[in-house]
Design an enzyme around this catalytic site. Structure first.
Site, PDB file in Angstrom:
ATOM      1  CG  ASP A   1      -9.333   1.593 -22.409  1.00 58.13           C
ATOM      2  OD1 ASP A   1      -8.133   1.443 -22.669  1.00 58.13           O
ATOM      3  OD2 ASP A   1      -9.903   1.013 -21.465  1.00 58.13           O
TER       4      ASP A   1
ATOM      5  CB  SER B   1      -5.893  -3.892 -18.249  1.00 60.64           C
ATOM      6  OG  SER B   1      -5.034  -3.838 -19.351  1.00 60.64           O
TER       7      SER B   1
ATOM      8  CG  HIS C   1      -6.305   0.883 -20.016  1.00 61.24           C
ATOM      9  ND1 HIS C   1      -7.156  -0.017 -20.605  1.00 61.24           N
ATOM     10  CD2 HIS C   1      -5.360   0.141 -19.384  1.00 61.24           C
ATOM     11  CE1 HIS C   1      -6.748  -1.251 -20.358  1.00 61.24           C
ATOM     12  NE2 HIS C   1      -5.669  -1.191 -19.613  1.00 61.24           N
TER      13      HIS C   1
END
Length: 414
Positions: free
Chosen positions: A359, A186, A388
């Site tokens: 996600d 991320s 995610h």
């Protein structure tokens, strides 16, 4: 009109603030959600304790950035079966960097045979776990204190510009390795995309960039940030509402949150934790017995300016630097009236992409715009049904993702 707008943004931001608390799940035998359980001792362990309690060695290293922040790195120099304790190493050296509102612990919070940090160490690697400025483990500065507003005057721009190269140069200097493998999740990928697009020398220091849930342009993300992104244009109002320090909120849970965001996607009891609110929740891939540990360590902190930068990015749909709110301020910081764009086409480092179709933050539409701009993708895997947080906590992550990473690292070392 302005008052109405501020009422909306104030409601949203106060709700987000209210949910950001480390909820330690003080469960008792009457809790219907979990049945008869004891609080896992790992809920209250720090990163070092999470590592050593499982029989692994841990070293804490401290790296000072060019702008004075002191970052804490945890190192797992070898796995359980390898007792080599030399400072220099010929083993693959890996730096693993967490995402937004997280810390190094997110790679340690599952069982040893399920957590990326331990799996890499047992595969014969020298593992370094990063902690971005302002989180629980990196809250020191040469001259500033967390009570100073200047301490929090940064976003992921500064993480990319200062934190990432400082960590990599330190690791290479201490280990004697010529290159490292960089694994980001991320925000950890966003830092790398940003810095590698501007630093040709750093490209040469990284033999492989593994991007888990890759984030650059974020115009299509889902969740609460999407809702208040349009209001990020009024920076003064944004800071007036949420403050200019840490994104550290109240301890009360707002019922508005449960009504508007906590549907079947997120269990109501997890709405007390902003990380799940922003990233979503996957029942199928989550070991519910570990949820108290996840929540006990997350969120780990960031700045309000960092949250604002994400809101700006959603609003613009561009991968660009922080917007200071006026042509004059941008000119003062960048010598141009608008924030500069990051040009990922300049990245030379080999890249492995791991994505998930569910996600919320690394949205498939945004990733599809990023992918053709990256000229050196050597591996690209989309894992069905993943969201995610599955990249760090998914029960099948070792089989669906981590074994591929180990294979890639082995291949790049040959």
């Amino acid at each position: 009109m302005r008052i109405a707008m501020m009422n909306v943004i104030t409601s949203i931001l106060i709700v987000l603030s209210a949910v950001h608390k480390i909820y330690l799940f003080k469960l008792d035998n009457e809790d219907e959600r979990f049945g008869k359980v004891e609080v896992d001792p790992e809920v209250s362990m720090n990163a070092t304790q999470l590592i050593t309690s499982k029989g692994y060695p841990c070293e804490n290293h401290y790296v000072t950035t060019e702008d004075g922040f002191i970052l804490n790195l945890q190192r797992i120099p070898h796995g359980k079966r390898n007792t080599d304790k030399e400072g220099k190493t010929t083993k693959p050296v890996v730096l693993v960097q967490h995402g937004l509102l997280a810390s190094s612990t997110c790679f340690l919070e599952n069982l040893a045979n399920e957590s990326l940090g331990f799996i890499l160490a047992d595969a014969g690697m020298d593992v370094w776990l990063g902690n971005s400025r302002g989180n629980f483990y990196s809250r020191k500065h040469k001259t500033l204190k967390p009570s100073d507003k200047e301490f929090w005057a940064w976003s992921w721009d500064e993480m990319a510009k200062y934190d990432m190269p400082a960590n990599i140069e330190y690791i290479l200097g201490l280990t004697g390795a010529k290159q490292i493998t960089y694994i980001g999740h991320s925000q950890g990928t966003e830092m790398a995309f940003a810095r590698l697009s501007e630093d040709a020398e750093l490209n040469k220091m990284i033999n492989l960039f593994v991007a888990l849930a890759p984030v650059a342009n974020v115009g299509n993300i889902k969740g609460p940030v999407k809702v208040f992104a349009p209001y990020s244009k009024d920076i003064e109002a944004f800071f007036d509402t949420l403050g200019i320090f840490e994104f550290l909120p109240d301890t009360k849970v707002n019922q508005w949150l449960a009504k508007n965001f906590c549907d079947k996607e997120i269990p109501e009891f997890l709405c007390e934790n902003v990380l799940f609110l922003l990233c979503g929740f996957d029942y199928k891939e989550t070991n519910m017995s570990r949820v108290p540990v996840y929540v006990g360590h997350n969120p780990a902190g960031t700045s309000v300016q960092n949250i604002l930068h994400y809101a700006q990015s959603v609003n613009s749909g561009l991968f660009q630097k922080f917007d200071y709110g006026s042509a004059e301020e941008n000119m003062r910081h960048y010598n141009q009236t608008t924030p500069p764009l990051y040009d990922v086409k300049k990245i030379e480092t080999p890249i492995a992409l791991f994505t998930g179709p569910e996600d919320w933050l690394a949205d498939p539409t945004d990733v599809s715009k990023l992918r053709p701009l990256l000229k050196n993708i050597i591996y690209d895997k989309d894992i069905p049904e993943w969201n995610h947080l599955d990249f760090i906590w998914g029960m099948n992550a070792p089989q669906a993702c981590y074994k591929d990473i180990i294979s890639l690292i082995g291949r790049i070392q040959q």
